[in-house]
Design a protein around this motif. Structure first.
Motif, PDB file in Angstrom:
ATOM      1  N   CYS A  42       9.988   0.158   4.576  1.00  0.00           N
ATOM      2  CA  CYS A  42      11.105   1.100   4.569  1.00  0.00           C
ATOM      3  C   CYS A  42      11.017   2.042   3.364  1.00  0.00           C
ATOM      4  O   CYS A  42       9.970   2.165   2.745  1.00  0.00           O
ATOM      5  N   GLU A  43      12.143   2.676   3.029  1.00  0.00           N
ATOM      6  CA  GLU A  43      12.125   3.717   2.012  1.00  0.00           C
ATOM      7  C   GLU A  43      11.630   3.216   0.655  1.00  0.00           C
ATOM      8  O   GLU A  43      10.767   3.835   0.026  1.00  0.00           O
ATOM      9  N   ALA A  44      12.194   2.092   0.161  1.00  0.00           N
ATOM     10  CA  ALA A  44      11.790   1.576  -1.153  1.00  0.00           C
ATOM     11  C   ALA A  44      10.307   1.233  -1.164  1.00  0.00           C
ATOM     12  O   ALA A  44       9.585   1.524  -2.130  1.00  0.00           O
ATOM     13  N   CYS A  45       9.837   0.638  -0.082  1.00  0.00           N
ATOM     14  CA  CYS A  45       8.421   0.298   0.035  1.00  0.00           C
ATOM     15  C   CYS A  45       7.570   1.560   0.093  1.00  0.00           C
ATOM     16  O   CYS A  45       6.508   1.635  -0.535  1.00  0.00           O
ATOM     17  N   GLY A  46       8.017   2.578   0.847  1.00  0.00           N
ATOM     18  CA  GLY A  46       7.272   3.826   0.930  1.00  0.00           C
ATOM     19  C   GLY A  46       7.181   4.529  -0.403  1.00  0.00           C
ATOM     20  O   GLY A  46       6.143   5.100  -0.755  1.00  0.00           O
ATOM     21  N   ASN A  47       8.280   4.506  -1.177  1.00  0.00           N
ATOM     22  CA  ASN A  47       8.257   5.108  -2.515  1.00  0.00           C
ATOM     23  C   ASN A  47       7.230   4.409  -3.403  1.00  0.00           C
ATOM     24  O   ASN A  47       6.457   5.049  -4.115  1.00  0.00           O
ATOM     25  N   PHE A  91       5.760  11.990   1.574  1.00  0.00           N
ATOM     26  CA  PHE A  91       4.697  11.317   2.344  1.00  0.00           C
ATOM     27  C   PHE A  91       5.342  10.433   3.407  1.00  0.00           C
ATOM     28  O   PHE A  91       5.301   9.205   3.339  1.00  0.00           O
ATOM     29  N   PRO A  92       5.976  11.051   4.410  1.00  0.00           N
ATOM     30  CA  PRO A  92       6.718  10.263   5.409  1.00  0.00           C
ATOM     31  C   PRO A  92       5.840   9.329   6.226  1.00  0.00           C
ATOM     32  O   PRO A  92       6.342   8.338   6.785  1.00  0.00           O
ATOM     33  N   PHE A  93       4.564   9.595   6.322  1.00  0.00           N
ATOM     34  CA  PHE A  93       3.669   8.757   7.132  1.00  0.00           C
ATOM     35  C   PHE A  93       3.450   7.378   6.498  1.00  0.00           C
ATOM     36  O   PHE A  93       2.891   6.484   7.148  1.00  0.00           O
ATOM     37  N   LEU A  94       3.911   7.163   5.267  1.00  0.00           N
ATOM     38  CA  LEU A  94       3.727   5.875   4.605  1.00  0.00           C
ATOM     39  C   LEU A  94       4.802   4.862   4.972  1.00  0.00           C
ATOM     40  O   LEU A  94       4.665   3.679   4.658  1.00  0.00           O
ATOM     41  N   LYS A 138       4.667   2.573  -2.483  1.00  0.00           N
ATOM     42  CA  LYS A 138       3.310   2.769  -1.962  1.00  0.00           C
ATOM     43  C   LYS A 138       2.757   4.129  -2.387  1.00  0.00           C
ATOM     44  O   LYS A 138       1.609   4.234  -2.864  1.00  0.00           O
ATOM     45  N   ALA A 139       3.558   5.174  -2.246  1.00  0.00           N
ATOM     46  CA  ALA A 139       3.103   6.511  -2.607  1.00  0.00           C
ATOM     47  C   ALA A 139       2.860   6.633  -4.108  1.00  0.00           C
ATOM     48  O   ALA A 139       1.868   7.228  -4.546  1.00  0.00           O
ATOM     49  N   ALA A 140       3.776   6.073  -4.899  1.00  0.00           N
ATOM     50  CA  ALA A 140       3.620   6.146  -6.351  1.00  0.00           C
ATOM     51  C   ALA A 140       2.348   5.442  -6.808  1.00  0.00           C
ATOM     52  O   ALA A 140       1.624   5.949  -7.689  1.00  0.00           O
ATOM     53  N   PHE A 141       2.033   4.315  -6.213  1.00  0.00           N
ATOM     54  CA  PHE A 141       0.818   3.596  -6.594  1.00  0.00           C
ATOM     55  C   PHE A 141      -0.438   4.321  -6.119  1.00  0.00           C
ATOM     56  O   PHE A 141      -1.475   4.287  -6.796  1.00  0.00           O
ATOM     57  N   LEU A 142      -0.382   4.963  -4.969  1.00  0.00           N
ATOM     58  CA  LEU A 142      -1.540   5.745  -4.531  1.00  0.00           C
ATOM     59  C   LEU A 142      -1.791   6.922  -5.473  1.00  0.00           C
ATOM     60  O   LEU A 142      -2.947   7.253  -5.766  1.00  0.00           O
ATOM     61  N   VAL A 143      -0.716   7.539  -5.939  1.00  0.00           N
ATOM     62  CA  VAL A 143      -0.868   8.608  -6.926  1.00  0.00           C
ATOM     63  C   VAL A 143      -1.480   8.050  -8.210  1.00  0.00           C
ATOM     64  O   VAL A 143      -2.327   8.695  -8.846  1.00  0.00           O
ATOM     65  N   SER A 144      -1.077   6.842  -8.587  1.00  0.00           N
ATOM     66  CA  SER A 144      -1.628   6.232  -9.800  1.00  0.00           C
ATOM     67  C   SER A 144      -3.126   5.953  -9.651  1.00  0.00           C
ATOM     68  O   SER A 144      -3.876   6.054 -10.632  1.00  0.00           O
ATOM     69  N   ALA A 204       3.327  -5.220   2.497  1.00  0.00           N
ATOM     70  CA  ALA A 204       4.218  -5.370   3.659  1.00  0.00           C
ATOM     71  C   ALA A 204       3.463  -5.060   4.950  1.00  0.00           C
ATOM     72  O   ALA A 204       3.623  -5.768   5.968  1.00  0.00           O
ATOM     73  N   ASP A 205       2.624  -4.028   4.946  1.00  0.00           N
ATOM     74  CA  ASP A 205       1.845  -3.677   6.137  1.00  0.00           C
ATOM     75  C   ASP A 205       0.824  -4.764   6.465  1.00  0.00           C
ATOM     76  O   ASP A 205       0.647  -5.130   7.643  1.00  0.00           O
ATOM     77  N   ILE A 206       0.158  -5.295   5.433  1.00  0.00           N
ATOM     78  CA  ILE A 206      -0.830  -6.354   5.661  1.00  0.00           C
ATOM     79  C   ILE A 206      -0.143  -7.611   6.184  1.00  0.00           C
ATOM     80  O   ILE A 206      -0.650  -8.271   7.108  1.00  0.00           O
ATOM     81  N   GLY A 207       1.012  -7.944   5.625  1.00  0.00           N
ATOM     82  CA  GLY A 207       1.759  -9.096   6.115  1.00  0.00           C
ATOM     83  C   GLY A 207       2.192  -8.933   7.556  1.00  0.00           C
ATOM     84  O   GLY A 207       2.156  -9.886   8.335  1.00  0.00           O
ATOM     85  N   TYR A 208       2.569  -7.730   7.920  1.00  0.00           N
ATOM     86  CA  TYR A 208       2.959  -7.446   9.307  1.00  0.00           C
ATOM     87  C   TYR A 208       1.778  -7.660  10.249  1.00  0.00           C
ATOM     88  O   TYR A 208       1.916  -8.261  11.323  1.00  0.00           O
ATOM     89  N   VAL A 209       0.598  -7.196   9.846  1.00  0.00           N
ATOM     90  CA  VAL A 209      -0.591  -7.362  10.675  1.00  0.00           C
ATOM     91  C   VAL A 209      -0.979  -8.839  10.775  1.00  0.00           C
ATOM     92  O   VAL A 209      -1.443  -9.307  11.833  1.00  0.00           O
ATOM     93  N   LEU A 210      -0.768  -9.595   9.710  1.00  0.00           N
ATOM     94  CA  LEU A 210      -1.158 -11.005   9.690  1.00  0.00           C
ATOM     95  C   LEU A 210      -0.152 -11.914  10.390  1.00  0.00           C
ATOM     96  O   LEU A 210      -0.404 -13.114  10.512  1.00  0.00           O
ATOM     97  N   GLY A 211       0.978 -11.367  10.834  1.00  0.00           N
ATOM     98  CA  GLY A 211       1.885 -12.186  11.623  1.00  0.00           C
ATOM     99  C   GLY A 211       3.275 -12.362  11.085  1.00  0.00           C
ATOM    100  O   GLY A 211       4.028 -13.219  11.588  1.00  0.00           O
TER     101      GLY A 211
END
Length: 600
Positions: free
Chosen positions: A252-257, A243-246, A259-265, A154-161
């Protein structure tokens, strides 16, 4: 002719000789003069000519086996997150429910082509770091990159337009984010298949013949640990708070959850991989060993390599009546080098993805007759399982909790809650699966593998039909349709979790009994068990392709939701149970040996 003194016989052994043979050799024997021989030894002498003693393979200690398997937990952690969270998440990016199953198509493709090829390549890898560890390291790096792409899509898509509108209010399709997600998803499937085969093969390399059952139990235990941790991570809805900074405008919340879970993985997989790479005491493969890996093909094949010893020139005697030994030695060494080069060329060709697939397909006609019934039942079994694997958490979010990933904030919240409860159900499912695994072998010894496999299909039939009944009861008081029903009763929630729990027992059977049945049916087929297991894999990946391509459009034909796919799954399970009862062969109850679980 055999009666002439200049005739020569050539004995060519097979490459995979028994471990207790002292030398692997090509021998030239003069028929009338048994005292004149020349041998080309492959591994009985070192380069300087001194003999090399035969040393039996060393057994790994129990602690070493336990630590060498930790990568299985790391891979399974990410796989559990993939199963529980990714189908719901892709719908938040704008990919409709009818097309969300298409992204799972890479799994069976890579399982069909990539995993067998990686297995062959790792068998023949001559890296100084060993045969398996380079592939495990490469696959782990690919998994880490893939989950980062997925989590930050989602973040990469936002940066790409993609849209600059806040993710909580935008309900359209984020095309660039979806493309990045699909790229990461397919890379994750490819990486999982790159690691799984070499990881299992590494365990087989390290364990002795009397350690196989213990080693398999250790491997499955680590996979259970990864499952439990992964599903626990997916069931938690607090990652975005820790990890609120994510979270941001694009995430949003579902995406942040997620993202954090995959970083932990990623962190967990890195730790597990390093432990495996450090403690796996792998012996590198030498170049000469590379040419003795096949357990079914001769070392030299006259027709394939274009050389025929019958066409070689007869040997002449010198004036003293002795065979010219130097001429024999040089001639045979030259032929051996040419044949080895031709063999390398043919092996490289046969190791390609296309050749592996063709070999699997053409081998169907060479299987024992009873294997055809096994393949039919296996295909029906997995046709009944894959709809549940793809849509279990989505079913909890939609049909049980009546949420909608594209609805109002209240509906989105209910959908996310249902997805987390679905991940909790998968956690319970994994616990039951692990406990049930201890009872499968006694049950097969008591009732026979055929009856046990049939019972598992009948249980799946009841559970899949139960999901449809639960869904219909849940929405019967809501004439406006599933998307207009808000909330879920406690009774429906409990009943849904019971379905997850009950499915743990037949899933344990599905992960072990078919492979044990195949091993027994092909035990006397002359080294064909590996090929038969590869063909059995076709009965898994082809149904997955069918479900990936057809389940979404099939659900759309009946107005959306997951009920149509689950009803079709129940029909396939019923058919599989009936055919298993009527067509599967009766095997010796006392001969059943579990071949282990095949997760992922």
């Amino acid at each position: 002719m055999a009666g002439k003194s200049d005739a020569v016989s050539i004995r060519v052994p097979y490459r995979n000789l028994r471990e207790d043979s002292a030398a692997h050799e090509v021998e030239l024997v003069g028929v009338d003069d048994g005292n004149h021989r020349r041998r080309i030894s492959q591994n009985s002498h070192s380069p300087d000519g001194s003999p090399v003693p035969h040393t039996p393979p060393k057994k790994a200690s129990l602690v070493n086996l336990v630590l060498s398997c930790t990568v299985a937990a790391g891979v399974q952690f990410g796989w559990a997150l993939q199963l529980s969270l990714l189908t719901p998440y892709v719908q938040t990016l704008g990919i409709g429910h009818a097309f969300s199953s298409f992204i799972w198509l890479c799994g069976p493709i890579t399982g069909l082509v990539v995993q067998p090829c990686v297995g062959i390549w790792s068998d023949k890898c001559t890296s100084k770091y060993g045969r398996r560890r380079p592939f495990i390291l490469l696959g782990s790096l690919m998994i880490s990159l893939a989950v980062i792409l997925i989590g930050f899509s989602a973040d990469i898509g936002y940066v790409l337009g993609d849209t600059s509108e806040h993710c909580s209010t935008f309900k359209g399709t984020r095309t660039r984010a979806a493309l990045v997600f699909i790229l990461g998803f397919w890379m994750l499937d490819l990486a999982n298949n790159t690691v799984q085969g070499p990881a299992r093969a590494l365990l087989a390399d390290l364990s002795g013949p009397d350690q196989r059952n213990v080693a398999n139990a250790i491997f499955c235990s680590w996979m259970a640990v990864g499952n439990i941790l992964g599903y626990s991570a997916g069931a938690s809805g607090k990652w975005n708070r820790w990890f609120p900074f994510l979270t941001n405008r694009a995430c949003c919340e579902a995406c942040g959850n997620l993202k954090a879970a995959f970083l932990v993985s990623v962190v967990f997989l890195t730790l597990c991989t390093l432990v495996t790479l450090y403690f796996a005491d792998e012996v590198p493969l030498t170049t000469t060993q590379h040419h003795r890996l096949s357990d079914s093909d001769p070392l030299l094949d006259e027709q394939q390599n274009g050389f025929e010893f019958s066409k070689s020139k007869p040997l002449s005697n010198d004036i003293n009546g002795k065979i010219n030994e130097d001429h024999i030695e040089k001639d045979v060494e030259l032929k051996h080098e040419n044949l080895q080069a031709g063999e390398d060329h043919n092996e490289n060709f046969m190791d390609g993805p296309g050749a592996v697939l063709v070999n699997l397909l053409t081998s169907l006609r060479h299987l024992p007759p009873a294997m055809h019934s096994v393949l039919v039942v296996m295909a029906l079994t997995w046709l009944s399982w894959f709809p549940f694997f793809l849509f279990d958490t989505d079913w909890m979010g939609r049909e049980v909790y009546h949420g909608d990933p594209k609805g109002s904030p209240a509906e989105v919240g209910l959908y996310d809650q249902g997805v987390r409860e679905g991940a909790f159900g998968l956690l319970l499912n994994s616990i039951v699966l692990g406990i049930s695994s201890f009872f499968i072998e006694p049950m097969c010894n008591w009732m026979g593998a055929r009856i046990v496999w049939a019972i598992s299909n009948f249980i799946v039939f009841v559970c899949m039909a139960g999901t449809a009944i639960i869904s219909l009861i849940s929405i019967q008081d809501h004439p406006g349709g599933i998307q207009h029903a808000i909330g879920a009763s406690e009774g429906i929630k409990v009943a849904s979790l019971v379905v997850f729990v009950l499915l743990g027992f037949p899933l344990a059977i599905t992960y072990s009994v078919p492979f044990a049945v195949t091993a027994e049916l092909t035990a006397d087929s002359g080294g064909g068990q590996g090929l038969a297991i590869g063909v059995l894999n076709l009965a898994i990946v082809v149904p997955q392709m069918v479900i990936s391509l057809g389940s979404g459009p099939w659900d759309a034909l009946f107005g959306g939701g997951n009920i149509p796919a689950f009803v079709l799954a129940s029909v396939c399970a019923l058919a599989g149970g009936i055919i298993a009862t009527l067509k599967l062969p009766d095997l010796s109850n006392s001969s059943f040996k579990s071949s282990g679980f095949h997760f992922g």
